[in-house]
Scaffold this active site. Structure first.
Site, PDB file in Angstrom:
ATOM      1  N   GLU A  29       0.762  -1.104   0.251  1.00  0.00           N
ATOM      2  CA  GLU A  29      -0.529  -0.140   0.258  1.00  0.00           C
ATOM      3  C   GLU A  29       0.485   0.982   0.169  1.00  0.00           C
ATOM      4  O   GLU A  29       1.066   1.995   0.971  1.00  0.00           O
ATOM      5  CB  GLU A  29      -1.245   0.070   1.045  1.00  0.00           C
ATOM      6  CG  GLU A  29      -1.406  -1.153   1.434  1.00  0.00           C
ATOM      7  CD  GLU A  29      -3.215  -0.971   2.253  1.00  0.00           C
ATOM      8  OE1 GLU A  29      -2.583  -0.475   2.990  1.00  0.00           O
ATOM      9  OE2 GLU A  29      -4.195  -1.995   2.028  1.00  0.00           O
ATOM     10  N   GLU A  85      -5.444  -8.734   0.378  1.00  0.00           N
ATOM     11  CA  GLU A  85      -6.081  -8.240   2.064  1.00  0.00           C
ATOM     12  C   GLU A  85      -7.821  -7.459   1.314  1.00  0.00           C
ATOM     13  O   GLU A  85      -8.424  -7.281   1.269  1.00  0.00           O
ATOM     14  CB  GLU A  85      -5.465  -6.811   2.831  1.00  0.00           C
ATOM     15  CG  GLU A  85      -4.584  -7.354   2.947  1.00  0.00           C
ATOM     16  CD  GLU A  85      -4.087  -5.918   3.816  1.00  0.00           C
ATOM     17  OE1 GLU A  85      -4.194  -5.160   4.389  1.00  0.00           O
ATOM     18  OE2 GLU A  85      -2.456  -5.669   3.689  1.00  0.00           O
TER      19      GLU A  85
HETATM   20  C1  FCB Z   1      -3.946  -2.011   5.469  1.00  0.00           C
HETATM   21  C2  FCB Z   1      -2.796  -2.341   5.941  1.00  0.00           C
HETATM   22  C3  FCB Z   1      -3.169  -3.612   7.582  1.00  0.00           C
HETATM   23  C4  FCB Z   1      -4.295  -3.729   8.565  1.00  0.00           C
HETATM   24  C5  FCB Z   1      -5.396  -3.267   7.568  1.00  0.00           C
HETATM   25  C6  FCB Z   1      -6.756  -3.330   8.345  1.00  0.00           C
HETATM   26  O1  FCB Z   1      -4.392  -1.151   4.995  1.00  0.00           O
HETATM   27  O2  FCB Z   1      -1.927  -3.221   4.956  1.00  0.00           O
HETATM   28  O3  FCB Z   1      -1.872  -3.473   7.419  1.00  0.00           O
HETATM   29  O4  FCB Z   1      -3.534  -2.595   8.878  1.00  0.00           O
HETATM   30  O5  FCB Z   1      -5.172  -2.315   6.676  1.00  0.00           O
END
Ligand code: FCB
Length: 487
Positions: free
Chosen positions: A187, A382
């Site tokens: 990110e 994620e």
């Molecule tokens: C993302 C991050 C991860 C976690 C989630 C909830 O932005 O990559 O580490 O904090 O959010």
């Protein structure tokens, strides 16, 4: 029904939903779970026992006043000592794919030499994972910036890109044999804008120009590291991980549609377009005006490595509805809609009819826009739900029906994208354990885990969502073995 568990009829409903989902997933579709080193390890343990460096988060958490209760990653969930238990937990839930990060602050000493104790720790972790038949997806930068590099200016400095590449080189040289895939960044939007402009994450600064420089240096680091890794371990698939936040216009007016374009450029295309096309988005450059640094054209060639990546990792939590705003540096403002459902951190999770459809739409947009520039394969790296545990009224601590629903809904959206021709090959739930959630620290509402962690004892206890994934993984494994026998 006791304080901890749902009653049996709930379990039956969950099994049906897992079965419905399992039936839709092709056998080779990847289902995994992820976390990151600093959120789990317990920084004070690694500092004391392997003499690792402090990350920039340590001091920021204590002193900035911007982290919930000044919570530090000092203890996190003590993965440092409980690594065997956690590998066994992943195994017992039937996951065969696991994403975590190799921390720059741990693997390298201050003089950039290898920290042998840290290296051995990762080796034993990876050996056990592999021994249990689990494939490893390793991120090389999940925000574990060494404090001394931050003190010299962090990502605002071009030299940080080069320093990071040394970490990348060492990580894949020493640990590449255990990695199934390596992801360079996590990110970059968060490590630049959320950190140097919006100031929500360490180092908590508020300058757009600096933030654009940080973003540029992160992209440069990504480009140089891609070349380095491909040279050192040519067989290791290289990828990187971006968060997407698809933006939608509040109304169909030209102004609001332009606002949506600017928002999409701010969150998404500012990072994708240089990677795949070697340029920054024009409309947003104009919007930034003099705040936008002039970038070296030769850098853009180093940054444009999208067609060399095996995988684009996509993190998705929410989308945005926006309208035009002329007074704002970004040119738009988010709109909160009535009836908007949020997780307990206030992140929108369902603004009908957009979300979780936002994940499908986001994947489709990326495919349409970037496949001709080398985007060949995506993984959802994620996606997860924050809640305090007993997220339905009076429900038991380990009963998390909203999280189950969240994962199921999003997985079906991913499948719709895939069935429509988008090359998305897998989905990783965020996250295994209730861990350290950055600026939210250990806030009760910021628990993202499939597995509950008792903040005092650090005991782990699978929630209903963990059982749901276990059911899903089990049904899929059984189908693969039955089909194998029949063949
Ligand atoms: C993302 C991050 C991860 C976690 C989630 C909830 O932005 O990559 O580490 O904090 O959010």
């Amino acid at each position: 029904m006791d304080k901890w568990h749902a009653d049996k009829s709930e379990n039956l409903i969950h099994n049906v939903s897992a079965l419905r989902t399992a039936e839709r997933l092709p056998n080779d579709f990847i289902i995994g779970v992820g976390d990151s080193d600093l959120q789990v390890v317990g920084e004070k343990f690694s500092r004391k026992e392997e003499d690792s460096q402090a990350t920039m988060w340590r001091q920021y958490a204590r002193e900035s006043g911007r982290v919930y209760r000044n919570d530090t990653p000092d203890r996190a969930v003590d993965r440092f000592h409980r690594w065997e238990e956690d590998v066994d937990l992943i195994t017992s839930l039937g996951f065969k794919h696991y994403r975590t990060s190799v921390s720059w602050s741990r693997l390298l000493n201050k003089d950039q030499s290898v920290n042998q104790d840290a290296l051995e720790w990762y080796q034993k972790l990876f050996r056990r994972l592999r021994g249990n038949g689990i494939r490893i997806y390793a991120t090389l930068y999940h925000w574990e910036l060494p404090a001394h590099i931050h003190e010299e200016g962090g990502w605002k400095n071009r030299s940080t890109a080069q320093a990071f590449c040394e970490h990348a080189r060492i990580a894949v040289t020493e640990l590449g044999e255990w990695m199934d895939e390596v992801f360079i960044l996590n990110e970059p939007w968060c490590s630049s804008h959320n950190s140097y402009f919006l100031g929500h994450h360490a180092p908590g600064e508020g300058n757009l120009r600096d933030s654009l420089l940080a973003a540029h240096h992160l992209l440069l680091a990504q480009g140089i590291a891609t070349a380095t890794i491909r040279e050192v371990v040519p067989d290791l698939p290289v990828g990187t991980v971006y968060n997407i936040e698809p933006a939608f216009a509040y109304t169909e007016t030209d102004d609001d549609r332009f606002a949506a374009q600017l928002a999409n450029e701010f969150f998404n295309d500012w990072f994708f377009q240089p990677l795949y096309e070697g340029t920054y988005p024009e409309a947003l450059r104009e919007q930034y005006g003099a705040k936008c640094p002039v970038f070296d054209p030769e850098d853009m060639e180093m940054i444009r490595v999208g067609d060399q990546l095996a995988t684009m990792g996509i993190n998705y939590y929410q989308s945005k509805v926006v309208r035009r705003c002329f007074e704002n540096a970004l040119g738009y403002l988010p709109v909160r809609l009535p009836h908007e459902e949020t997780n307990e951190l206030g992140w929108s999770v369902s603004v009908p009819p957009i979300y979780p459809e936002g994940l499908r739409i986001g994947l489709e947009r990326l495919h349409q826009r970037y496949s001709e520039h080398g985007l060949t394969r995506m993984l959802v790296t994620e996606n997860g739900y924050a809640g305090s545990g007993n997220d339905a009224p009076n429900s038991p601590v380990l009963d998390d029906p909203l999280r189950i629903q969240f994962h199921e809904n999003h997985l079906h959206q991913v499948m719709s994208a895939r069935e429509g021709g988008v090359p998305v090959d897998g989905y990783f739930a965020w996250t295994l354990l209730d861990n350290y959630e950055w600026a939210e620290g250990y806030r009760p509402e910021a628990r993202f885990g499939l597995v509950h962690v008792d903040r005092d004892t650090l005991d782990r206890a699978p929630k209903a969502s963990a059982e749901w994934f276990k059911g899903l993984n089990g049904m899929r494994a059984e189908r693969v073995s039955t089909e194998g026998q029949a063949a």
